[in-house]
Design a protein around this motif. Sequence first.
Motif, mmCIF file in Angstrom:
data_model
loop_
_atom_site.group_PDB
_atom_site.id
_atom_site.type_symbol
_atom_site.label_atom_id
_atom_site.label_comp_id
_atom_site.label_asym_id
_atom_site.label_seq_id
_atom_site.Cartn_x
_atom_site.Cartn_y
_atom_site.Cartn_z
ATOM 1 N N ASP A 93 2.228 1.539 -3.613
ATOM 2 C CA ASP A 93 1.185 2.056 -4.497
ATOM 3 C C ASP A 93 1.017 3.561 -4.330
ATOM 4 O O ASP A 93 0.855 4.296 -5.308
ATOM 5 C CB ASP A 93 -0.144 1.347 -4.243
ATOM 6 C CG ASP A 93 -0.124 -0.108 -4.672
ATOM 7 O OD1 ASP A 93 0.775 -0.494 -5.463
ATOM 8 O OD2 ASP A 93 -1.000 -0.873 -4.212
ATOM 9 N N ALA A 94 1.049 4.049 -3.096
ATOM 10 C CA ALA A 94 0.916 5.486 -2.844
ATOM 11 C C ALA A 94 2.092 6.255 -3.446
ATOM 12 O O ALA A 94 1.902 7.326 -4.036
ATOM 13 C CB ALA A 94 0.826 5.749 -1.339
ATOM 14 N N GLU A 122 0.825 -1.210 0.000
ATOM 15 C CA GLU A 122 0.000 0.000 0.000
ATOM 16 C C GLU A 122 0.859 1.261 0.000
ATOM 17 O O GLU A 122 0.491 2.278 -0.595
ATOM 18 C CB GLU A 122 -1.011 -0.002 1.163
ATOM 19 C CG GLU A 122 -0.417 -0.019 2.546
ATOM 20 C CD GLU A 122 -0.092 -1.409 3.086
ATOM 21 O OE1 GLU A 122 0.130 -1.507 4.307
ATOM 22 O OE2 GLU A 122 -0.049 -2.387 2.322
ATOM 23 N N GLN A 161 3.909 5.291 -6.041
ATOM 24 C CA GLN A 161 3.723 5.239 -7.498
ATOM 25 C C GLN A 161 2.667 6.250 -7.939
ATOM 26 O O GLN A 161 2.858 6.956 -8.923
ATOM 27 C CB GLN A 161 3.322 3.834 -7.944
ATOM 28 C CG GLN A 161 4.406 2.798 -7.787
ATOM 29 C CD GLN A 161 5.636 3.127 -8.602
ATOM 30 O OE1 GLN A 161 6.642 3.544 -8.081
ATOM 31 N NE2 GLN A 161 5.546 2.942 -9.879
ATOM 32 N N ASN A 162 1.553 6.315 -7.214
ATOM 33 C CA ASN A 162 0.489 7.263 -7.559
ATOM 34 C C ASN A 162 0.986 8.700 -7.465
ATOM 35 O O ASN A 162 0.680 9.528 -8.321
ATOM 36 C CB ASN A 162 -0.735 7.066 -6.668
ATOM 37 C CG ASN A 162 -1.469 5.783 -6.980
ATOM 38 O OD1 ASN A 162 -1.378 5.247 -8.088
ATOM 39 N ND2 ASN A 162 -2.199 5.270 -6.007
ATOM 40 N N GLU A 163 1.757 8.987 -6.432
ATOM 41 C CA GLU A 163 2.315 10.330 -6.264
ATOM 42 C C GLU A 163 3.274 10.665 -7.402
ATOM 43 O O GLU A 163 3.228 11.754 -7.963
ATOM 44 C CB GLU A 163 3.029 10.436 -4.915
ATOM 45 C CG GLU A 163 3.678 11.770 -4.659
ATOM 46 C CD GLU A 163 2.677 12.909 -4.512
ATOM 47 O OE1 GLU A 163 3.066 14.063 -4.778
ATOM 48 O OE2 GLU A 163 1.524 12.642 -4.143
ATOM 49 N N GLN A 164 4.134 9.721 -7.756
ATOM 50 C CA GLN A 164 5.075 9.948 -8.855
ATOM 51 C C GLN A 164 4.346 10.136 -10.174
ATOM 52 O O GLN A 164 4.715 10.994 -10.973
ATOM 53 C CB GLN A 164 6.072 8.795 -8.954
ATOM 54 C CG GLN A 164 7.070 8.776 -7.818
ATOM 55 C CD GLN A 164 7.999 7.572 -7.863
ATOM 56 O OE1 GLN A 164 7.768 6.625 -8.600
ATOM 57 N NE2 GLN A 164 9.039 7.616 -7.051
ATOM 58 N N ASN A 165 3.294 9.349 -10.395
ATOM 59 C CA ASN A 165 2.517 9.484 -11.638
ATOM 60 C C ASN A 165 1.809 10.826 -11.705
ATOM 61 O O ASN A 165 1.793 11.467 -12.750
ATOM 62 C CB ASN A 165 1.511 8.341 -11.774
ATOM 63 C CG ASN A 165 2.179 7.021 -12.079
ATOM 64 O OD1 ASN A 165 3.306 6.972 -12.565
ATOM 65 N ND2 ASN A 165 1.494 5.930 -11.784
ATOM 66 N N SER A 166 1.216 11.270 -10.599
ATOM 67 C CA SER A 166 0.514 12.550 -10.623
ATOM 68 C C SER A 166 1.498 13.706 -10.767
ATOM 69 O O SER A 166 1.213 14.681 -11.459
ATOM 70 C CB SER A 166 -0.352 12.722 -9.378
ATOM 71 O OG SER A 166 0.436 12.819 -8.226
ATOM 72 N N THR A 167 2.672 13.607 -10.169
ATOM 73 C CA THR A 167 3.695 14.627 -10.322
ATOM 74 C C THR A 167 4.182 14.673 -11.765
ATOM 75 O O THR A 167 4.337 15.738 -12.343
ATOM 76 C CB THR A 167 4.889 14.350 -9.376
ATOM 77 O OG1 THR A 167 4.409 14.334 -8.034
ATOM 78 C CG2 THR A 167 5.966 15.396 -9.522
ATOM 79 N N GLU A 175 2.494 13.702 -14.432
ATOM 80 C CA GLU A 175 1.422 14.232 -15.277
ATOM 81 C C GLU A 175 1.330 15.739 -15.145
ATOM 82 O O GLU A 175 1.109 16.450 -16.129
ATOM 83 C CB GLU A 175 0.091 13.575 -14.898
ATOM 84 C CG GLU A 175 0.002 12.121 -15.307
ATOM 85 C CD GLU A 175 -1.223 11.419 -14.756
ATOM 86 O OE1 GLU A 175 -2.067 12.087 -14.124
ATOM 87 O OE2 GLU A 175 -1.323 10.192 -14.956
#
Length: 70
Positions: free
Chosen positions: A49-50, A46, A52-58, A60
Motif C-alpha cells: 500500500d505504501a 502495508e 502504491q501510494n508513493e507511486q500515485n503521488s509521484t 500526480e
Amino acid sequence: MLVLSRKKNEKIVIDENIIITIVEVRGDKVRLGIEAPREVPIHRSEVYDAIQNEQNSTSETKNGASELLQ
C-alpha cells in the motif's frame, strides 16, 4: 478468496512456481516461507500500500507539472 487449512511444514503451490510453506504457528501468528522467482515482487500488504501510494503521488506530481508546462 480461497481459504485453506494447513499445518506446520505443509505447503501451498501457486501457478507451479510459487511455493508457500507454513514455517511456524505460534498463538495467533503464522510464519510463512515463500519461494518464488526473483522477478515476482512479494510484499506485506502495508508495504505494498505504501509503494502504491508513493507511486500515485509521484504520478500526480508529474502529471501536475506537465499540465503547468502546457
